[in-house]
Design a protein around this motif. Structure first.
Motif, PDB file in Angstrom:
ATOM      1  N   MET A   1       3.574   5.137   8.725  1.00  0.00           N
ATOM      2  CA  MET A   1       2.685   5.463   7.602  1.00  0.00           C
ATOM      3  C   MET A   1       3.476   5.605   6.303  1.00  0.00           C
ATOM      4  O   MET A   1       3.088   5.102   5.261  1.00  0.00           O
ATOM      5  CB  MET A   1       1.921   6.762   7.911  1.00  0.00           C
ATOM      6  N   LYS A   2       4.642   6.292   6.378  1.00  0.00           N
ATOM      7  CA  LYS A   2       5.471   6.473   5.188  1.00  0.00           C
ATOM      8  C   LYS A   2       5.968   5.128   4.673  1.00  0.00           C
ATOM      9  O   LYS A   2       6.049   4.894   3.474  1.00  0.00           O
ATOM     10  CB  LYS A   2       6.645   7.399   5.487  1.00  0.00           C
ATOM     11  N   GLN A   3       6.313   4.244   5.626  1.00  0.00           N
ATOM     12  CA  GLN A   3       6.807   2.931   5.238  1.00  0.00           C
ATOM     13  C   GLN A   3       5.725   2.147   4.503  1.00  0.00           C
ATOM     14  O   GLN A   3       5.989   1.478   3.499  1.00  0.00           O
ATOM     15  CB  GLN A   3       7.282   2.159   6.470  1.00  0.00           C
ATOM     16  N   ALA A   5       3.120   3.422   2.836  1.00  0.00           N
ATOM     17  CA  ALA A   5       2.897   4.062   1.540  1.00  0.00           C
ATOM     18  C   ALA A   5       3.990   3.669   0.549  1.00  0.00           C
ATOM     19  O   ALA A   5       3.720   3.423  -0.633  1.00  0.00           O
ATOM     20  CB  ALA A   5       2.849   5.581   1.705  1.00  0.00           C
ATOM     21  N   HIS A   6       5.222   3.590   1.036  1.00  0.00           N
ATOM     22  CA  HIS A   6       6.330   3.193   0.165  1.00  0.00           C
ATOM     23  C   HIS A   6       6.134   1.771  -0.325  1.00  0.00           C
ATOM     24  O   HIS A   6       6.367   1.481  -1.510  1.00  0.00           O
ATOM     25  CB  HIS A   6       7.659   3.317   0.924  1.00  0.00           C
ATOM     26  N   TRP A   7       5.707   0.864   0.563  1.00  0.00           N
ATOM     27  CA  TRP A   7       5.490  -0.528   0.170  1.00  0.00           C
ATOM     28  C   TRP A   7       4.388  -0.621  -0.875  1.00  0.00           C
ATOM     29  O   TRP A   7       4.524  -1.348  -1.862  1.00  0.00           O
ATOM     30  CB  TRP A   7       5.135  -1.379   1.389  1.00  0.00           C
ATOM     31  N   VAL A   8       3.308   0.113  -0.683  1.00  0.00           N
ATOM     32  CA  VAL A   8       2.186   0.076  -1.634  1.00  0.00           C
ATOM     33  C   VAL A   8       2.629   0.608  -2.992  1.00  0.00           C
ATOM     34  O   VAL A   8       2.304   0.024  -4.039  1.00  0.00           O
ATOM     35  CB  VAL A   8       0.974   0.863  -1.091  1.00  0.00           C
ATOM     36  N   ARG A   9       3.378   1.727  -3.004  1.00  0.00           N
ATOM     37  CA  ARG A   9       3.855   2.269  -4.278  1.00  0.00           C
ATOM     38  C   ARG A   9       4.746   1.263  -4.996  1.00  0.00           C
ATOM     39  O   ARG A   9       4.653   1.076  -6.215  1.00  0.00           O
ATOM     40  CB  ARG A   9       4.603   3.579  -4.056  1.00  0.00           C
ATOM     41  N   ASN A  10       5.602   0.594  -4.245  1.00  0.00           N
ATOM     42  CA  ASN A  10       6.483  -0.407  -4.839  1.00  0.00           C
ATOM     43  C   ASN A  10       5.678  -1.595  -5.378  1.00  0.00           C
ATOM     44  O   ASN A  10       5.991  -2.134  -6.446  1.00  0.00           O
ATOM     45  CB  ASN A  10       7.499  -0.896  -3.806  1.00  0.00           C
ATOM     46  N   ILE A  71      -4.835  -3.653   1.094  1.00  0.00           N
ATOM     47  CA  ILE A  71      -3.672  -4.535   1.052  1.00  0.00           C
ATOM     48  C   ILE A  71      -2.429  -3.730   1.401  1.00  0.00           C
ATOM     49  O   ILE A  71      -2.130  -2.715   0.755  1.00  0.00           O
ATOM     50  CB  ILE A  71      -3.496  -5.175  -0.341  1.00  0.00           C
ATOM     51  N   VAL A  72      -1.740  -4.165   2.436  1.00  0.00           N
ATOM     52  CA  VAL A  72      -0.477  -3.540   2.837  1.00  0.00           C
ATOM     53  C   VAL A  72       0.539  -4.660   3.068  1.00  0.00           C
ATOM     54  O   VAL A  72       0.228  -5.838   2.926  1.00  0.00           O
ATOM     55  CB  VAL A  72      -0.643  -2.686   4.120  1.00  0.00           C
TER      56      VAL A  72
END
Length: 359
Positions: A1-3, A5-10, A71-72
């Motif tokens: 989940m953290k991974q 979220a990190h991708w979406v923020r980036n 989108i992920v």
């Protein structure tokens, strides 16, 4: 989940950085006789990195998918598009490292298909414009992807209250002009998102501005608006790429539109070519549709003794239509005679009288 979220923020950071790198588009003046007391402006959306108004829409649609958890990393993006939206979406998909598939009618210009592929997208061709929506849904389902669906989400993906949307940009650029609050905004409708943004913005800001849509032959929007029947359908695609639809799309918001004008295709292309001759701005057919309708509105203002300003859009570059709209052999094959419409437009510019050519 953290991974994830990190991708979406980036991904959102990458979209923001692209917006910061892009200076705002120019607002050009189209010279009219000074005695008229009317100013006409052209917002040049062709200077975006992907060359069209749809650059704004594509960024908004993908951002909308990101913040809504659709989108992920690894999501295949699918769109139903006649070209320009898909070109811009392919650009952003490549930026995010995502696969992109555009469902386009076979009639789409070769130049646009090549641009989609240049930015790393893939094209899935269908026979008729009316088939693109269902084909895109099917592809997204088969690939467990996300259908960007410009025709549904265009009116809600853009924050019409601010965030440098096109309406906010226009009014900021008009602030030092003789008539800073436009009497009219004139735009076409492909999804309806641009007219919805302008219509909502002027009401939110309490501006005394009316919004008009210029609609091409074969489109359902005009009759849907005129009759109030949002199920109205012509079943026909438009020869003017990027605007007009065989059915009234969900993003079309009739309640924020003050006026609509049906523009003959030959009139659109005559106005497009006149713009090139008078200003050297090299634009596509939808820009001609806008300009034709703007001239008709200006003629009405002159007849009523009104003064003020009108803003319309340069939607994309004419380079995309070198083999079609700017090709005399193509016009002849389509049975389009521009001469009567060119004469009517020239008469208007010389005399301020609107006598449109017979359809």
């Amino acid at each position: 989940m953290k991974q994830t979220a990190h991708w979406v923020r980036n991904a959102i950071s990458l979209l923001d950085a692209d917006a910061n790198r892009s200076a705002d588009t120019h607002l050009h003046r189209f010279e009219l006789p000074k005695s008229w007391g009317i100013e006409l402006y052209l917002k040049d959306e062709s200077v975006h990195p992907t060359g069209s108004l749809k650059h704004r829409l594509a960024r908004s649609l993908i951002l909308y998918g990101l913040v809504n958890g659709k989108i992920v990393e690894g999501t295949t993006l699918v769109e139903a598009s006649s070209g320009s939206t898909a070109v811009s979406e392919a650009y952003f998909a490549r930026m995010l490292g995502l696969e992109f598939i555009a469902v386009v009618p076979k009639s789409t210009s070769t130049e646009k298909i090549e641009l989609i592929e240049f930015y790393g997208g893939h094209c899935h061709l269908v026979d008729e414009a009316g088939q693109v929506n269902q084909a895109a849904r099917n592809l997204a389902a088969e690939r467990n992807g996300y259908y960007l669906d410009q025709f549904t989400f265009a009116e809600r993906a853009t924050d019409w209250r601010g965030n440098n949307n096109i309406a906010e940009s226009v009014f900021a650029q008009m602030s030092a002009e003789r008539y800073p609050i436009p009497s009219w905004i004139v735009v076409g409708a492909g999804t309806g998102g641009t007219s919805a943004t302008f219509g909502r913005f002027v009401r939110y800001k309490q501006h005394d501005t009316q919004v008009a849509i210029a609609d091409p032959e074969g489109s359902s929007f005009y009759e849907g608006w005129r009759t109030g029947n949002m199920d109205y359908a012509t079943g026909k695609g438009s020869r003017i790429e990027g605007i007009g639809r065989p059915t009234v799309e969900p993003s079309f918001v009739p309640g924020v539109i003050d006026h609509m004008i049906q523009v003959p295709d030959a009139g659109s292309l005559a106005a497009m070519r006149l713009l090139r001759a008078k200003t050297r701005y090299y634009a596509g057919g939808s820009t001609g549709t806008n300009l034709y309708a703007a001239f008709e509105i200006i003629a009405g203002m002159l007849a009523r003794g009104e003064k003020g300003s009108i803003v319309t859009l340069i939607c994309d570059s004419g380079e995309r239509y070198a083999n079609t709209y700017y090709n005399d052999a193509w016009l002849e094959a389509q049975g389009l005679d521009l001469a009567p419409h060119t004469a009517a437009l020239e008469k208007f510019l010389a005399e301020g009288v609107w006598v449109p050519a017979a359809k």
